[in-house]
Design a protein around this motif. Structure first.
Motif, short mmCIF file in Angstrom:
data_model
loop_
_atom_site.label_atom_id
_atom_site.label_comp_id
_atom_site.label_asym_id
_atom_site.label_seq_id
_atom_site.Cartn_x
_atom_site.Cartn_y
_atom_site.Cartn_z
N MET A 177 0.84 -1.17 0.00
CA MET A 177 0.00 0.00 0.00
C MET A 177 0.89 1.23 0.00
SD MET A 177 -3.18 0.76 2.51
CE MET A 177 -2.22 0.52 3.98
N SER A 178 0.45 2.25 -0.73
CA SER A 178 1.23 3.47 -0.87
C SER A 178 0.30 4.68 -0.75
CB SER A 178 1.90 3.48 -2.25
OG SER A 178 2.38 4.75 -2.56
N ASP A 179 0.84 5.80 -0.29
CA ASP A 179 0.07 7.03 -0.22
C ASP A 179 0.37 7.94 -1.39
OD1 ASP A 179 -1.29 6.42 2.11
OD2 ASP A 179 0.32 7.15 3.37
N ALA A 180 1.18 7.52 -2.34
CA ALA A 180 1.55 8.36 -3.49
C ALA A 180 0.59 8.10 -4.63
CB ALA A 180 2.98 8.04 -3.92
N PRO A 181 -0.27 9.09 -4.96
CA PRO A 181 -1.25 8.86 -6.01
C PRO A 181 -0.63 8.83 -7.40
CG PRO A 181 -1.41 11.11 -5.26
CD PRO A 181 -0.39 10.41 -4.37
N SER A 182 -1.30 8.14 -8.31
CA SER A 182 -0.94 8.16 -9.72
C SER A 182 -1.55 9.40 -10.34
CB SER A 182 -1.47 6.92 -10.42
OG SER A 182 -0.88 5.77 -9.88
N ASP A 183 -1.11 9.75 -11.53
CA ASP A 183 -1.66 10.91 -12.24
C ASP A 183 -3.18 10.81 -12.34
OD1 ASP A 183 0.85 11.96 -12.63
OD2 ASP A 183 1.09 11.01 -14.59
N LEU A 189 -5.43 11.16 -9.99
CA LEU A 189 -6.14 10.79 -8.77
C LEU A 189 -6.11 11.97 -7.79
CD1 LEU A 189 -4.78 7.18 -8.20
CD2 LEU A 189 -7.00 7.85 -9.13
N PRO A 190 -7.13 12.08 -6.94
CA PRO A 190 -7.13 13.17 -5.96
C PRO A 190 -5.89 13.10 -5.05
CG PRO A 190 -9.27 12.08 -6.03
CD PRO A 190 -8.33 11.24 -6.85
N PRO A 191 -5.37 14.25 -4.64
CA PRO A 191 -4.23 14.26 -3.72
C PRO A 191 -4.56 13.47 -2.45
CG PRO A 191 -4.65 16.46 -4.54
CD PRO A 191 -5.79 15.60 -5.00
N GLY A 201 -14.24 10.57 4.08
CA GLY A 201 -13.89 11.65 3.16
C GLY A 201 -12.64 11.39 2.35
N GLU A 202 -11.91 10.31 2.65
CA GLU A 202 -10.68 10.01 1.91
C GLU A 202 -10.98 9.10 0.71
OE1 GLU A 202 -7.10 10.62 5.04
OE2 GLU A 202 -8.01 8.63 5.07
N PHE A 203 -9.96 8.96 -0.15
CA PHE A 203 -10.07 8.20 -1.39
C PHE A 203 -9.13 7.00 -1.36
CE2 PHE A 203 -11.29 12.48 -2.49
CZ PHE A 203 -12.29 12.33 -3.45
N VAL A 204 -9.55 5.91 -2.04
CA VAL A 204 -8.71 4.72 -2.22
C VAL A 204 -8.78 4.33 -3.69
CG1 VAL A 204 -8.36 2.29 -1.59
CG2 VAL A 204 -9.20 3.90 0.13
N ALA A 205 -7.64 3.90 -4.25
CA ALA A 205 -7.56 3.35 -5.60
C ALA A 205 -6.73 2.08 -5.55
CB ALA A 205 -6.95 4.36 -6.57
N TRP A 206 -6.93 1.19 -6.49
CA TRP A 206 -6.21 -0.09 -6.55
C TRP A 206 -5.34 -0.12 -7.78
CZ3 TRP A 206 -10.75 0.95 -4.41
CH2 TRP A 206 -11.02 0.43 -3.14
N VAL A 240 -12.07 5.70 -5.33
CA VAL A 240 -13.36 5.57 -4.67
C VAL A 240 -13.34 6.51 -3.47
CG1 VAL A 240 -14.92 4.01 -3.44
CG2 VAL A 240 -13.64 3.18 -5.43
N HIS A 241 -14.36 7.34 -3.37
CA HIS A 241 -14.48 8.31 -2.28
C HIS A 241 -15.38 7.71 -1.19
CE1 HIS A 241 -15.77 12.62 -1.02
NE2 HIS A 241 -14.77 12.20 -0.31
#
Length: 101
Positions: free
Chosen positions: A1-7, A9-11, A32-37, A70-71
């Protein structure tokens, strides 16, 4: 798992490495936070929800790419698996903490 978003994606988007053999993943975030896979093995995957408090749309994870974010705005536990490879091969949980915790 990483906290560095890809281009695109929300900060602050939390990125989950999603691949065959990823079972029992647990991600905790605040409401209120976002997750992406991100496909960690170059294969196509899904994030298919199997829990309440809310039914979410299935998320497509392209082979070698990253899903849309996903928010999460409702606290609770959101169980998921990959509908392509099955729950015994890929599964996880997003735990959304309520405000003030």
């Amino acid at each position: 798992m990483s906290d560095a978003p890809s281009d695109g994606l929300p900060p602050g988007t939390v990125i989950v490495d999603w691949h065959v053999g990823a079972t029992g993943l647990s991600t905790s975030i605040r409401d209120g936070e976002f997750v992406a896979w991100r496909s960690g093995d170059g294969m196509h995957h899904t994030v298919t929800w199997s829990s309440t408090p809310a039914a979410l749309d299935e998320v497509d994870v392209p082979g070698g790419g990253t899903s849309t974010a996903v928010h999460f705005i409702t606290p609770g536990n959101y169980r998921y698996s990959c509908s392509i490879h099955g729950e015994t091969v890929e599964s996880g949980n997003v735990h959304v903490l309520p405000p003030g915790t």
